[in-house]
Write a protein that holds these residues in place. Sequence first.
Motif, short mmCIF file in Angstrom:
data_model
loop_
_atom_site.label_atom_id
_atom_site.label_comp_id
_atom_site.label_asym_id
_atom_site.label_seq_id
_atom_site.Cartn_x
_atom_site.Cartn_y
_atom_site.Cartn_z
N ILE A 119 -10.80 -2.26 7.21
CA ILE A 119 -9.55 -3.02 7.09
C ILE A 119 -8.74 -2.49 5.91
O ILE A 119 -7.51 -2.30 6.02
CB ILE A 119 -9.85 -4.54 6.93
CG1 ILE A 119 -10.38 -5.10 8.25
CG2 ILE A 119 -8.61 -5.29 6.48
CD1 ILE A 119 -10.98 -6.49 8.13
N ILE A 120 -9.39 -2.25 4.78
CA ILE A 120 -8.70 -1.74 3.61
C ILE A 120 -8.12 -0.35 3.88
O ILE A 120 -6.98 -0.06 3.50
CB ILE A 120 -9.63 -1.74 2.38
CG1 ILE A 120 -9.96 -3.18 1.97
CG2 ILE A 120 -9.01 -0.97 1.22
CD1 ILE A 120 -11.09 -3.31 0.98
N GLU A 122 -7.10 0.85 6.65
CA GLU A 122 -5.95 0.78 7.56
C GLU A 122 -4.63 0.66 6.79
O GLU A 122 -3.59 1.09 7.26
CB GLU A 122 -6.11 -0.41 8.52
CG GLU A 122 -7.14 -0.18 9.58
CD GLU A 122 -7.37 -1.40 10.46
OE1 GLU A 122 -6.70 -2.44 10.26
OE2 GLU A 122 -8.25 -1.31 11.34
N ASP A 123 -4.70 0.09 5.58
CA ASP A 123 -3.50 -0.07 4.76
C ASP A 123 -3.05 1.23 4.09
O ASP A 123 -1.98 1.29 3.52
CB ASP A 123 -3.72 -1.14 3.69
CG ASP A 123 -3.85 -2.54 4.30
OD1 ASP A 123 -3.40 -2.75 5.44
OD2 ASP A 123 -4.41 -3.42 3.61
N TYR A 124 -3.88 2.28 4.16
CA TYR A 124 -3.55 3.53 3.48
C TYR A 124 -3.14 4.61 4.43
O TYR A 124 -3.35 4.80 5.47
CB TYR A 124 -4.73 4.01 2.63
CG TYR A 124 -4.91 3.14 1.40
CD1 TYR A 124 -4.21 3.41 0.25
CD2 TYR A 124 -5.76 2.04 1.44
CE1 TYR A 124 -4.36 2.61 -0.88
CE2 TYR A 124 -5.91 1.24 0.32
CZ TYR A 124 -5.21 1.52 -0.83
OH TYR A 124 -5.35 0.74 -1.93
#
Length: 124
Positions: A119-120, A122-124
């Motif tokens: 999930i983390i 995916e933000d990058y």
Amino acid sequence: MHIIINNSSMVPIYEQLMNQVKNKIISGELGENEALPSVRALSGELRISSLTVKKAYDKLEEEGFVITVHGKGTYVAETDKEMAMEARRKLVEDDLSLAISKAKSVGLSKDDISQMVEIILEDY
């Protein structure tokens, strides 16, 4: 050079100094052949023993991060680009290990941790 010493830390002062200098070298904040402050100047600035600074500089030299030219000073060693990248990876790996240990200590499973990382990412 901006160094912060935590006198209440369980980490010895020379190790705190070493780690901060290493991080500055690895991040590129201190460049190849750049002079470090003299032992006397840095010990005065940090209000610590010159023997502590000397020990940190000696250990950094043993690890290949700096070179000392007697009578002239201590300088950032020319870096092997592959070694520098490996050092950066090691820092990230240490941080990830710490985060995983913390996650396990609060009862998260491997799957929970993996999902959080995905999930983390995916933000990058």
